[in-house]
Design a protein around this motif. Structure first.
Motif, PDB file in Angstrom:
ATOM      1  N   UNK A 112      31.783 -20.722  -9.824  1.00 54.37           N
ATOM      2  CA  UNK A 112      30.953 -21.782  -9.251  1.00 54.37           C
ATOM      3  C   UNK A 112      31.109 -21.951  -7.751  1.00 54.37           C
ATOM      4  N   UNK A 113      31.820 -21.033  -7.083  1.00 55.22           N
ATOM      5  CA  UNK A 113      31.999 -21.201  -5.641  1.00 55.22           C
ATOM      6  C   UNK A 113      31.013 -20.374  -4.817  1.00 55.22           C
ATOM      7  N   UNK A 114      30.280 -19.436  -5.463  1.00 57.18           N
ATOM      8  CA  UNK A 114      29.369 -18.603  -4.689  1.00 57.18           C
ATOM      9  C   UNK A 114      28.037 -18.491  -5.429  1.00 57.18           C
ATOM     10  N   UNK A 115      26.951 -18.668  -4.692  1.00 57.88           N
ATOM     11  CA  UNK A 115      25.618 -18.563  -5.280  1.00 57.88           C
ATOM     12  C   UNK A 115      24.862 -17.439  -4.574  1.00 57.88           C
ATOM     13  N   UNK A 116      24.161 -16.610  -5.353  1.00 56.76           N
ATOM     14  CA  UNK A 116      23.264 -15.612  -4.764  1.00 56.76           C
ATOM     15  C   UNK A 116      21.856 -15.919  -5.248  1.00 56.76           C
ATOM     16  N   UNK A 117      20.960 -16.173  -4.311  1.00 62.99           N
ATOM     17  CA  UNK A 117      19.557 -16.460  -4.673  1.00 62.99           C
ATOM     18  C   UNK A 117      18.697 -15.241  -4.378  1.00 62.99           C
ATOM     19  N   UNK A 118      17.874 -14.813  -5.351  1.00 64.51           N
ATOM     20  CA  UNK A 118      16.942 -13.705  -5.135  1.00 64.51           C
ATOM     21  C   UNK A 118      15.554 -14.293  -4.954  1.00 64.51           C
ATOM     22  N   UNK A 119      14.962 -14.026  -3.794  1.00 61.41           N
ATOM     23  CA  UNK A 119      13.694 -14.674  -3.459  1.00 61.41           C
ATOM     24  C   UNK A 119      12.489 -13.888  -3.965  1.00 61.41           C
ATOM     25  N   UNK A 120      11.423 -14.585  -4.256  1.00 60.03           N
ATOM     26  CA  UNK A 120      10.155 -13.918  -4.578  1.00 60.03           C
ATOM     27  C   UNK A 120       9.615 -13.266  -3.322  1.00 60.03           C
ATOM     28  N   UNK A 121       8.856 -12.180  -3.528  1.00 58.12           N
ATOM     29  CA  UNK A 121       8.362 -11.474  -2.331  1.00 58.12           C
ATOM     30  C   UNK A 121       6.925 -11.831  -1.997  1.00 58.12           C
ATOM     31  N   UNK A 122       6.311 -12.679  -2.832  1.00 59.89           N
ATOM     32  CA  UNK A 122       4.872 -12.950  -2.638  1.00 59.89           C
ATOM     33  C   UNK A 122       4.609 -14.349  -2.106  1.00 59.89           C
ATOM     34  N   UNK A 123       5.560 -14.901  -1.383  1.00 61.40           N
ATOM     35  CA  UNK A 123       5.329 -16.243  -0.855  1.00 61.40           C
ATOM     36  C   UNK A 123       5.102 -16.176   0.649  1.00 61.40           C
ATOM     37  N   UNK A 124       4.040 -16.831   1.080  1.00 61.54           N
ATOM     38  CA  UNK A 124       3.674 -16.795   2.494  1.00 61.54           C
ATOM     39  C   UNK A 124       3.603 -18.188   3.079  1.00 61.54           C
ATOM     40  N   UNK A 125       3.923 -18.286   4.341  1.00 57.77           N
ATOM     41  CA  UNK A 125       3.725 -19.526   5.080  1.00 57.77           C
ATOM     42  C   UNK A 125       2.236 -19.700   5.329  1.00 57.77           C
ATOM     43  N   UNK A 126       1.849 -20.918   5.700  1.00 57.20           N
ATOM     44  CA  UNK A 126       0.414 -21.186   5.856  1.00 57.20           C
ATOM     45  C   UNK A 126      -0.192 -20.423   7.028  1.00 57.20           C
ATOM     46  N   UNK A 127       0.617 -19.852   7.937  1.00 53.05           N
ATOM     47  CA  UNK A 127       0.035 -19.056   9.010  1.00 53.05           C
ATOM     48  C   UNK A 127       0.033 -17.570   8.657  1.00 53.05           C
ATOM     49  N   UNK A 128       0.400 -17.235   7.408  1.00 53.42           N
ATOM     50  CA  UNK A 128       0.272 -15.856   6.941  1.00 53.42           C
ATOM     51  C   UNK A 128       1.564 -15.059   6.968  1.00 53.42           C
ATOM     52  N   UNK A 129       2.598 -15.594   7.634  1.00 52.98           N
ATOM     53  CA  UNK A 129       3.874 -14.859   7.674  1.00 52.98           C
ATOM     54  C   UNK A 129       4.580 -14.950   6.326  1.00 52.98           C
ATOM     55  N   UNK A 130       5.358 -13.914   6.005  1.00 46.68           N
ATOM     56  CA  UNK A 130       6.040 -13.945   4.720  1.00 46.68           C
ATOM     57  C   UNK A 130       7.305 -14.806   4.808  1.00 46.68           C
ATOM     58  N   UNK A 131       7.585 -15.510   3.736  1.00 44.21           N
ATOM     59  CA  UNK A 131       8.800 -16.325   3.663  1.00 44.21           C
ATOM     60  C   UNK A 131       9.991 -15.434   3.355  1.00 44.21           C
ATOM     61  N   UNK A 132      11.066 -15.527   4.149  1.00 47.85           N
ATOM     62  CA  UNK A 132      12.237 -14.686   3.917  1.00 47.85           C
ATOM     63  C   UNK A 132      13.494 -15.540   3.781  1.00 47.85           C
ATOM     64  N   UNK A 133      14.570 -14.900   3.371  1.00 42.78           N
ATOM     65  CA  UNK A 133      15.849 -15.602   3.232  1.00 42.78           C
ATOM     66  C   UNK A 133      16.330 -16.110   4.585  1.00 42.78           C
ATOM     67  N   UNK A 134      15.885 -15.450   5.669  1.00 40.65           N
ATOM     68  CA  UNK A 134      16.300 -15.899   7.007  1.00 40.65           C
ATOM     69  C   UNK A 134      15.772 -17.300   7.313  1.00 40.65           C
TER      70      UNK A 134
END
Lengths: 306, 541, 307
Positions: B96-118
């Motif tokens: 319970x001390x470390x979490x790894x999240x895997x993001x979807x690759x098909x999510x975009x911001x409203x200006x068209x850029x892709x949402x990333x883990x950054x």
């Protein structure tokens, strides 16, 4: 007249400076700060916030900083409405309150003076009594009750006027009436009383003897001389009305400046409190200066120092 | 001259009549409106959201707007469990001390850029940066080195336990196991943020023309202190919402908002638009909704002030309050409770609090040296002047007078003065309340630990602290519930540091042409599934 | 020209008349009292005020003139007016009539005392400014501007913190904000009267300034003063409820007309009696004060006496 205005501008600056200073001190000695909230923040976060708004500096340093910004016409930033400057907030809100206040002022003056004159001329009659009851209703009902009644009757029962919101000129009618209720009552009472005072003066009788009709006498001679107390009241009244009323803007959901007089204080939003206070003070001074000028116009014998 | 004057007057009078008549016609026209606007939801949010910057905002009004503009790593299901959103799945490692999240690759911001883990990494670090001065930064204090970075003890942000391993993987290291942590990824403070946007527009980035979001709706209009309009986001990853527009009015006065609802100018209203007497009138209407909230109200005792150092006296008072009266006077189906954890959360137990028992209360009071309330000092009960609190306080005062013959002095203060008094030197008794930030008993129970900044009772109990610490780290949910139940009983029964009174409720009215409104106990309102029945005829009622 | 001379003569003559009337052996108070006795409206409103004051005095002494105790709760919540509860009950089943009667003690005394404060401070301040004129007037009026501008709410919260709750706090707070209007009115009247012939006459006759203000100037400004003072009554009664809201006023379950109205107005559409009756009492009180004020003004005006 010219020197009066010059002197007044100079004294206005001093008055505003005093008001700003007193308010500056007041907000800081009243218990509770801008970042006290339901959920208490860790002291480290409070420290970050205070540093951001320079509240970690000593009060005298803050005062110097504030005055320096004020001199440039910058009223500071809001702590509550993050990233909005007080200038921006007031620039949005003041025109709304000003429009509404002016309409309210017109209603108050028209109804107040008309009612007062009718009451005075028909003194002791049923009309006088009716006017008196209306006036008493206007002042003994709190404005939130008057507002709720108007909304209920015109907005919900008859559906002829909008309940609230700020979309078209019709949306101004109920709020302006609510705003005008108490000042109209005050003006009516003052008008009645000063007309009665004047109407018995001998030169009024003389004027009638000269052949002027009754109403001509009232309008040309009596009202003009009865105006001094009315004009006196109009000074502060104008300032109060055009900077907005908390209750009226709250009840009718109007995006005006009046609500900041209360909410800024309850949020301890320091700069916004001083900002609204200064705007009010400035308008009050202008209005009172105009009142003093009108005195001299009404009665050239009156002498007023700048 | 007289005649011309009369003529002029008559003329003016005629014009005036004509004007009034036109005015009447026009107002009549403006008032005859369709009962609803096509695919538009009109609601009242009560006041101006102080900020739409989700790292700076702290209040429910701002969150109501933001949670319809943004999506986090996870999102709440209607039952308030966490469902995947931007993260398609996640792993819990190292006990319970470390979490790894895997993001979807098909999510975009409203200006068209892709949402990333950054974007998540940047957002969380921005929240923790002391220069942001984010009030809710402490939500992330469970992350390794987060506290140190936020307080300026370390300057290097790369030491903070949040890292984008690549565009689609986010790693979070906690300083200790926290079973509730996943809840935090569904709420506003943990939403991602775009570095380029912030750097470009700085303070102005929440303006309508600059704001970039990734949720179901876009910000399309913001008239300060008056109205916010949202429009459907065509690029939303779950599909464009059916609702084309949401108009959020800021109507502070409840009676006015309610009148607007009655006049069909609002489609949905909640507590913010609902004065108690109106609830009373519409309780049997099919348009009326009511759900209990995770907000508990309580009377706290300052255990350092006489006579409340004696636990028996605190118990006597808690026992002598007949809580069944609160729903009768507040009339919003409030849920009377004498325990601190609400029934809908794990850890709730019926035995945690007291049942109303006047005789037992009297004997406890006698044991403590005040038989039939004799010589009991006049103690003050502090409360803030807000809505219905005065009636509740008067009822409690009346009950204690009748049941125990003790006199309570009610002291009300303006909200900020009340807060200052409470934190500087809490009076013997005070009224307070707490709303859950996420659906976990931790948000309630942490409050009365000796190190909590919100514990105004001055009560410090190592046994309680230990129970809470163990429960926070416990990964087995059943065991966790047992630990919390034990702590709750210690708090409300054995030590009776607080006397919980009732759980608040959310009350709402929904017009029959609106479908898909779901209220939840956290009082979060999501409108992405709401639809308007455009075919609705008023006769359908 | 000729007309003007006649006018002037008339005026001087009239003023001389007024002046001489002050010097009669019968005191001005007696004249006014006799005048009031002759006006039925004045007498009715006087007796209403008298009764209200009496009721509030009685409840100060703790005499049981109410059907129920003001804080006595019962299971009959939110009942409309009936034989057992003439004005109905509130959310806790308390009798509204008893609460209104109990509330009168604070509301009436606050109304009266604030009006008195407004009268004394306002008149003195305004009279000094108006009579002295020039630099002093200018200075004093800027003081009023500053007092007007300061945020009331903030000042009141501060007074609440400094003085603590209780009647003194309420009186100080309301007193502080009520005098400015009267002061400005008195000052304006005096500036106007300053240069009338009869004042010049009094000045040249070497009369003392205080004497001139009290005997010649103020009686001529009595109309606006009475209006301002009678208006201070309702605004004090209503403002007191705001003070309770910020914690400066009463400690619950105590009540006043203002707090009853504030608590009751949301029930306007469901339980109108909660707002109607408190408002009715305020209305009657204010009406009586205004009518009595009118009669008083008439009694002061020597020329309307023979009307």
């Amino acid at each position: 007249m010219f020197w009066l205005i010059i002197k007044r501008i100079f004294s206005a600056l001093i008055v505003l400076w005093i008001v700003a200073t007193i308010t500056f001190v007041l907000v800081r000695i009243v218990p509770g700060g801008p970042f006290d909230a339901d959920k208490n923040l860790p002291p480290q976060i409070i420290a970050n916030l205070k540093a951001k708004y320079h509240l970690d500096k000593s009060v005298s340093e803050q005062y110097v900083l504030y005055l320096a910004r004020l001199a440039k016409g910058d009223l500071g930033v809001s702590y509550k409405y993050v990233n909005r400057s007080v200038n921006d907030i007031l620039k949005d809100a003041f025109p709304v309150s000003c429009q509404l206040g002016l309409l309210g002022l017109v209603f108050a003056i028209v109804f107040g003076i008309a009612l007062g004159t009718i009451a005075a001329v028909n003194r002791g009659s049923t009309l006088d009594t009716l006017a008196m009851i209306k006036v008493t209703l206007g002042i003994s009902l709190p404005s939130f009750v008057i507002g709720a009644l108007l909304i209920f009757v015109f907005g919900i029962q008859f559906k002829i006027l909008p309940v609230g919101l700020w979309e078209s000129p019709y949306h101004m009618i109920l709020p302006a009436l609510t705003l005008a209720a108490s000042p109209a009552a005050y003006l009516a009472r003052l008008t009645r009383s000063s007309i009665l005072e004047i109407i018995q003066k001998d030169w009024v009788r003389t004027a009638r003897c000269k052949g002027l009709s009754f109403w001509q006498t009232i309008i040309k001679h009596v009202l003009r001389n009865a105006l001094v107390p009315i004009v006196t009241v109009l000074g502060p009244l104008t300032a109060i009305l055009i900077t907005g009323s908390f209750v009226v803007e709250f009840i009718y959901a109007i995006p005006g400046m009046g609500r900041f007089f209360i909410t800024a204080v309850t949020n301890r939003d320091y700069d916004l409190i001083i900002g609204t206070t200064l705007v009010f003070g400035l308008i009050l001074i202008i209005a009172n200066t105009i009142v003093d000028i009108v005195y001299v116009m009404l009665n050239p014998k009156m002498q007023i120092e700048g | 001259m007289g005649a011309s004057l009369v003529k002029a007057l008559v003329n003016i009078f005629n014009k005036f009549i004509a004007f009034v008549f036109c005015l009447y016609l026009l107002t009549a026209c403006t008032q005859i409106k369709p009962s609803f606007e096509k695919d538009t939801l009109r609601i009242n949010i009560g006041s101006e959201p102080p900020s739409l910057d989700w790292h700076v905002a702290v209040d429910s009004t701002s969150f109501d707007v933001v949670s319809n503009l943004m999506t986090g790593l996870t999102q709440y299901r209607p039952d308030l469990s966490c469902a995947p959103a931007c993260a398609k799945n996640w792993e819990v490692l190292d006990k319970g001390k470390r979490y790894i999240f895997h993001l979807r690759e098909d999510i975009f911001w409203s200006d068209g850029k892709r949402l990333t883990a950054h974007d998540f990494c940047y957002g969380w670090l921005r929240m923790l940066n002391p220069n942001t001065a984010a009030q809710y930064a402490y939500f992330l204090y469970d992350i390794e080195n987060a506290f140190e970075f936020n307080t300026g003890k370390i300057k290097d942000e790369s030491l903070v336990g949040v890292k984008a391993l690549d565009d689609n993987t986010l790693e979070v290291k906690l300083k200790k196991p926290a079973a509730y942590f996943i809840n935090l990824t569904a709420i506003c403070p943990s939403y991602p943020m775009r570095k380029d946007i912030i750097e470009k527009w700085q303070d102005k980035w929440t303006d309508v023309e600059h704001m970039v979001v990734n949720g179901p709706f876009l910000l399309s209009r913001w008239e300060h202190e008056y109205k916010i309009e949202l429009s459907a986001n065509p690029n939303y990853f779950e599909g464009k919402p059916k609702l084309k527009k949401i108009k959020m009015f800021m109507i502070p006065e409840q009676a006015t908002a309610f009148a607007l609802y009655e006049n069909n100018q609002l489609d949905f209203i909640d507590n913010r638009s609902f004065a108690t007497p109106d609830v009373y009138r519409y309780k049997s209407s099919p348009e009326y909704l009511n759900v209990p909230l995770l907000r508990n109200n309580y009377i706290g005792f300052n255990v350092l002030k006489m006579p409340f150092a004696d636990a028996r006296i605190r118990q006597a008072i808690s026992m002598a309050i007949d809580r069944s009266i609160f729903p009768l006077i507040l009339r919003r189906n409030e849920l009377p409770t004498s325990s601190w954890i609400p029934p809908s959360l794990s850890g709730y137990s019926k035995n945690s609090g007291f049942v109303y028992d006047v005789n037992k209360a009297k004997s406890l009071l006698a044991q403590a040296g005040y038989p039939s309330g004799k010589n009991f000092p006049k103690v003050s009960l502090l409360f803030p002047t807000r809505e219905d609190t005065k009636l509740v306080m008067e009822a409690i005062q009346d009950q204690l007078k009748r049941n125990l013959n003790i006199n309570i002095e009610l002291v009300n203060q303006e909200w900020k003065v009340y807060l200052a008094t409470l934190r500087r030197d809490a009076p013997p008794m005070f009224r307070s309340s707490w709303g859950a930030d996420y659906p976990d008993p931790e948000t309630f129970m942490n409050l009365f630990t000796s190190y909590s900044g919100n514990n105004d009772t001055s009560w410090k109990n190592t046994q309680y602290d230990k129970l809470i610490e163990r429960a926070e780290a416990e990964q087995n949910s059943k065991l966790r519930a047992v630990l919390y139940a034990r702590a709750d009983r210690l708090l409300c029964h054995d030590q009776a540091v607080i006397a919980p009174t009732y759980l608040s409720t959310q009350n709402a009215m929904v017009k029959p042409w609106v479908h898909g409104i779901a209220l939840n106990a956290l009082d979060l309102q999501f409108f992405k599934t709401v639809t308007i029945d455009n075919e609705f005829k008023s006769g359908d009622k | 020209m000729n007309n003007n001379a006649i006018e002037l003569a008339h005026e001087v003559f009239a003023k001389a008349n007024v002046c001489s009337s002050w010097q009669r052996p019968v005191s001005i108070g007696a004249i006014i009292w006799q005048q009031l006795l002759k006006t039925p409206v004045a007498m009715i409103s006087f007796w209403i005020i008298f009764t209200l004051v009496l009721i509030s005095l009685l409840s100060f002494l703790g005499l049981a003139i109410t059907p129920y105790a003001f804080d006595q709760t019962s299971a009959d919540i939110l009942q409309g007016p009936s034989a057992t509860h003439l004005m109905g009950t509130d959310e806790l089943g308390r009798d509204l009539l008893s609460r209104i009667i109990y509330g009168s003690r604070l509301s009436i005394s606050i109304g009266l005392i604030t009006a008195l404060t407004a009268f004394i401070i306002g008149t003195t301040y305004g009279a000094i400014a108006g009579f002295c004129g020039g630099k002093i007037d200018s200075l004093l009026m800027r003081g009023v501007d500053i007092a007007y501008s300061l945020p009331d709410l903030l000042v009141m919260i501060l007074i609440g913190v400094l003085v603590g709750r209780g009647t003194q706090g309420i009186l100080i707070a309301l007193g502080l904000v009520s005098w400015m209007g009267t002061a400005r009115l008195v000052r304006a009247e005096l500036l106007q009267l300053q240069h009338e012939e009869f004042i010049d006459a009094a000045k040249t006759a070497g009369q003392n300034s205080v004497w001139i203000i009290l005997k010649h100037l103020l009686p001529n400004a009595v109309g606006p003063i009475i209006v301002a003072v009678t208006f201070a009554v309702p605004s004090a009664i209503l403002s007191e409820s705001t003070l309770s809201f910020i914690g400066l006023g009463l400690s619950p379950p105590e009540c006043s007309w203002g707090t009853l109205a504030l608590d009751g107005w949301h029930s306007l559409r469901t339980h109108p009696h909660l707002i109607f009756f408190p408002s009715l009492f305020i209305f009657i009180t204010v009406l009586s004060f205004n009518l009595f004020g009118d009669a008083l003004r008439d009694a002061f005006d020597p020329k309307s006496r023979n009307l």
